[in-house]
Design a protein around this motif. Sequence first.
Motif, PDB file in Angstrom:
ATOM      1  N   GLN A   1      -2.525   8.731  -2.979  1.00  0.00           N
ATOM      2  CA  GLN A   1      -3.112   7.924  -1.916  1.00  0.00           C
ATOM      3  C   GLN A   1      -4.464   8.483  -1.520  1.00  0.00           C
ATOM      4  OE1 GLN A   1      -0.667   7.407   1.531  1.00  0.00           O
ATOM      5  NE2 GLN A   1       0.425   5.663   0.631  1.00  0.00           N
ATOM      6  N   VAL A   2      -5.260   7.621  -0.902  1.00  0.00           N
ATOM      7  CA  VAL A   2      -6.559   8.053  -0.404  1.00  0.00           C
ATOM      8  C   VAL A   2      -6.769   7.421   0.965  1.00  0.00           C
ATOM      9  CG1 VAL A   2      -7.769   6.145  -1.559  1.00  0.00           C
ATOM     10  CG2 VAL A   2      -9.012   8.220  -0.933  1.00  0.00           C
ATOM     11  N   GLN A   3      -7.347   8.178   1.871  1.00  0.00           N
ATOM     12  CA  GLN A   3      -7.700   7.663   3.191  1.00  0.00           C
ATOM     13  C   GLN A   3      -9.204   7.573   3.296  1.00  0.00           C
ATOM     14  OE1 GLN A   3      -5.588  10.389   5.856  1.00  0.00           O
ATOM     15  NE2 GLN A   3      -3.941   8.886   6.057  1.00  0.00           N
ATOM     16  N   LEU A   4      -9.675   6.481   3.886  1.00  0.00           N
ATOM     17  CA  LEU A   4     -11.105   6.185   3.917  1.00  0.00           C
ATOM     18  C   LEU A   4     -11.578   6.042   5.355  1.00  0.00           C
ATOM     19  CD1 LEU A   4     -11.045   3.413   1.155  1.00  0.00           C
ATOM     20  CD2 LEU A   4     -11.584   5.833   0.858  1.00  0.00           C
ATOM     21  N   VAL A   5     -12.714   6.647   5.662  1.00  0.00           N
ATOM     22  CA  VAL A   5     -13.292   6.573   7.005  1.00  0.00           C
ATOM     23  C   VAL A   5     -14.768   6.220   6.890  1.00  0.00           C
ATOM     24  CG1 VAL A   5     -13.752   7.780   9.152  1.00  0.00           C
ATOM     25  CG2 VAL A   5     -11.648   8.274   7.883  1.00  0.00           C
ATOM     26  N   GLU A   6     -15.131   5.053   7.425  1.00  0.00           N
ATOM     27  CA  GLU A   6     -16.526   4.616   7.398  1.00  0.00           C
ATOM     28  C   GLU A   6     -17.285   5.132   8.614  1.00  0.00           C
ATOM     29  OE1 GLU A   6     -14.097   0.906   6.002  1.00  0.00           O
ATOM     30  OE2 GLU A   6     -13.956   2.443   7.545  1.00  0.00           O
ATOM     31  N   ILE A 107     -14.390  -7.339  -7.843  1.00  0.00           N
ATOM     32  CA  ILE A 107     -14.969  -8.040  -6.702  1.00  0.00           C
ATOM     33  C   ILE A 107     -13.929  -8.718  -5.830  1.00  0.00           C
ATOM     34  CG2 ILE A 107     -17.117  -8.423  -7.960  1.00  0.00           C
ATOM     35  CD1 ILE A 107     -16.282 -11.356  -8.249  1.00  0.00           C
ATOM     36  N   ASN A 108     -12.677  -8.727  -6.254  1.00  0.00           N
ATOM     37  CA  ASN A 108     -11.629  -9.386  -5.481  1.00  0.00           C
ATOM     38  C   ASN A 108     -10.960  -8.392  -4.550  1.00  0.00           C
ATOM     39  OD1 ASN A 108     -11.849 -11.944  -6.883  1.00  0.00           O
ATOM     40  ND2 ASN A 108     -10.969 -10.840  -8.620  1.00  0.00           N
ATOM     41  N   HIS A 109     -10.812  -8.758  -3.289  1.00  0.00           N
ATOM     42  CA  HIS A 109     -10.275  -7.808  -2.309  1.00  0.00           C
ATOM     43  C   HIS A 109      -8.843  -7.388  -2.652  1.00  0.00           C
ATOM     44  CE1 HIS A 109      -7.674 -10.724  -0.186  1.00  0.00           C
ATOM     45  NE2 HIS A 109      -8.633 -11.584  -0.427  1.00  0.00           N
ATOM     46  N   TRP A 110      -8.090  -8.274  -3.344  1.00  0.00           N
ATOM     47  CA  TRP A 110      -6.703  -7.926  -3.633  1.00  0.00           C
ATOM     48  C   TRP A 110      -6.571  -6.861  -4.721  1.00  0.00           C
ATOM     49  CZ3 TRP A 110      -8.550 -12.944  -4.432  1.00  0.00           C
ATOM     50  CH2 TRP A 110      -8.786 -13.301  -5.764  1.00  0.00           C
ATOM     51  N   GLU A 111      -7.650  -6.537  -5.365  1.00  0.00           N
ATOM     52  CA  GLU A 111      -7.631  -5.469  -6.364  1.00  0.00           C
ATOM     53  C   GLU A 111      -7.869  -4.091  -5.742  1.00  0.00           C
ATOM     54  OE1 GLU A 111     -10.427  -7.793  -9.183  1.00  0.00           O
ATOM     55  OE2 GLU A 111      -9.091  -6.656 -10.506  1.00  0.00           O
ATOM     56  N   TYR A 112      -8.138  -4.068  -4.457  1.00  0.00           N
ATOM     57  CA  TYR A 112      -8.370  -2.812  -3.762  1.00  0.00           C
ATOM     58  C   TYR A 112      -7.126  -2.460  -2.947  1.00  0.00           C
ATOM     59  CZ  TYR A 112     -13.270  -3.059  -5.071  1.00  0.00           C
ATOM     60  OH  TYR A 112     -14.436  -3.099  -5.790  1.00  0.00           O
ATOM     61  N   ALA A 113      -6.579  -1.279  -3.198  1.00  0.00           N
ATOM     62  CA  ALA A 113      -5.323  -0.897  -2.564  1.00  0.00           C
ATOM     63  C   ALA A 113      -5.521  -0.180  -1.232  1.00  0.00           C
ATOM     64  CB  ALA A 113      -4.534  -0.001  -3.507  1.00  0.00           C
ATOM     65  N   TYR A 114      -6.668   0.451  -1.071  1.00  0.00           N
ATOM     66  CA  TYR A 114      -6.882   1.274   0.122  1.00  0.00           C
ATOM     67  C   TYR A 114      -8.153   0.833   0.828  1.00  0.00           C
ATOM     68  CZ  TYR A 114      -3.512   4.037  -2.445  1.00  0.00           C
ATOM     69  OH  TYR A 114      -2.406   4.431  -3.138  1.00  0.00           O
ATOM     70  N   TRP A 115      -8.057   0.804   2.165  1.00  0.00           N
ATOM     71  CA  TRP A 115      -9.158   0.301   2.990  1.00  0.00           C
ATOM     72  C   TRP A 115      -9.427   1.227   4.159  1.00  0.00           C
ATOM     73  CZ3 TRP A 115     -11.765  -4.304   1.980  1.00  0.00           C
ATOM     74  CH2 TRP A 115     -11.250  -5.056   0.929  1.00  0.00           C
ATOM     75  N   GLY A 116     -10.691   1.298   4.546  1.00  0.00           N
ATOM     76  CA  GLY A 116     -11.046   1.983   5.764  1.00  0.00           C
ATOM     77  C   GLY A 116     -10.852   1.082   6.968  1.00  0.00           C
ATOM     78  N   GLN A 117     -11.172   1.611   8.147  1.00  0.00           N
ATOM     79  CA  GLN A 117     -10.948   0.864   9.388  1.00  0.00           C
ATOM     80  C   GLN A 117     -12.120  -0.053   9.726  1.00  0.00           C
ATOM     81  OE1 GLN A 117     -12.161   3.872   9.289  1.00  0.00           O
ATOM     82  NE2 GLN A 117     -13.908   3.770  10.705  1.00  0.00           N
ATOM     83  N   GLY A 118     -13.235   0.130   9.059  1.00  0.00           N
ATOM     84  CA  GLY A 118     -14.391  -0.731   9.270  1.00  0.00           C
ATOM     85  C   GLY A 118     -15.397  -0.132  10.231  1.00  0.00           C
ATOM     86  N   THR A 119     -16.645  -0.529  10.065  1.00  0.00           N
ATOM     87  CA  THR A 119     -17.710  -0.117  10.965  1.00  0.00           C
ATOM     88  C   THR A 119     -18.594  -1.333  11.247  1.00  0.00           C
ATOM     89  OG1 THR A 119     -19.473   1.512  11.346  1.00  0.00           O
ATOM     90  CG2 THR A 119     -19.261   0.677   9.098  1.00  0.00           C
ATOM     91  N   GLN A 120     -18.948  -1.521  12.509  1.00  0.00           N
ATOM     92  CA  GLN A 120     -19.687  -2.711  12.916  1.00  0.00           C
ATOM     93  C   GLN A 120     -21.179  -2.553  12.622  1.00  0.00           C
ATOM     94  OE1 GLN A 120     -18.578  -5.734  14.520  1.00  0.00           O
ATOM     95  NE2 GLN A 120     -20.687  -6.359  14.059  1.00  0.00           N
ATOM     96  N   VAL A 121     -21.739  -3.570  12.007  1.00  0.00           N
ATOM     97  CA  VAL A 121     -23.188  -3.660  11.797  1.00  0.00           C
ATOM     98  C   VAL A 121     -23.675  -4.925  12.499  1.00  0.00           C
ATOM     99  CG1 VAL A 121     -25.028  -4.020  10.113  1.00  0.00           C
ATOM    100  CG2 VAL A 121     -23.171  -2.403   9.629  1.00  0.00           C
TER     101      VAL A 121
END
Length: 125
Positions: A1-6, A107-121
């Motif tokens: 597993q991997v954890q992501l932080v933007e 390019i398809n979101h369903w091919e990505y298993a791990y996601w960060g929490q997001g950052t607002q721009v």
Amino acid sequence: QVQLVESGGGLVQAGGSLRLSCAASGRTFSSYAMGWFRQAPGKEREFVATISRGGGSTYYADSVKGRFTISRDNAKNTVYLQMNSLKPEDTAVYYCAASLSRTAVIINHWEYAYWGQGTQVTVSS
């Protein structure tokens, strides 16, 4: 597993620049292709850019091509999104994501298993 932080989001005027960073945990970061997606209020999540495991291959959405640059530093377990010439329509929450898919361009979101929490721009006109 991997954890992501933007990080790196914020408020900028049109024409300005921001650099987003996404730090990944774990020791297998180089096993993942990485991508950036964004989601504006009331809209679906859309693909922005992707980069291969070694960083040698990148692909961009037409809407950001020539303005955004994705890169990665596997020694630092970090992927970046340099955003130049920002426009109000770039306003969104930006997410980084990790994929174990062996597809050449992911390019398809369903091919990505791990996601960060997001950052607002937010880009003001």
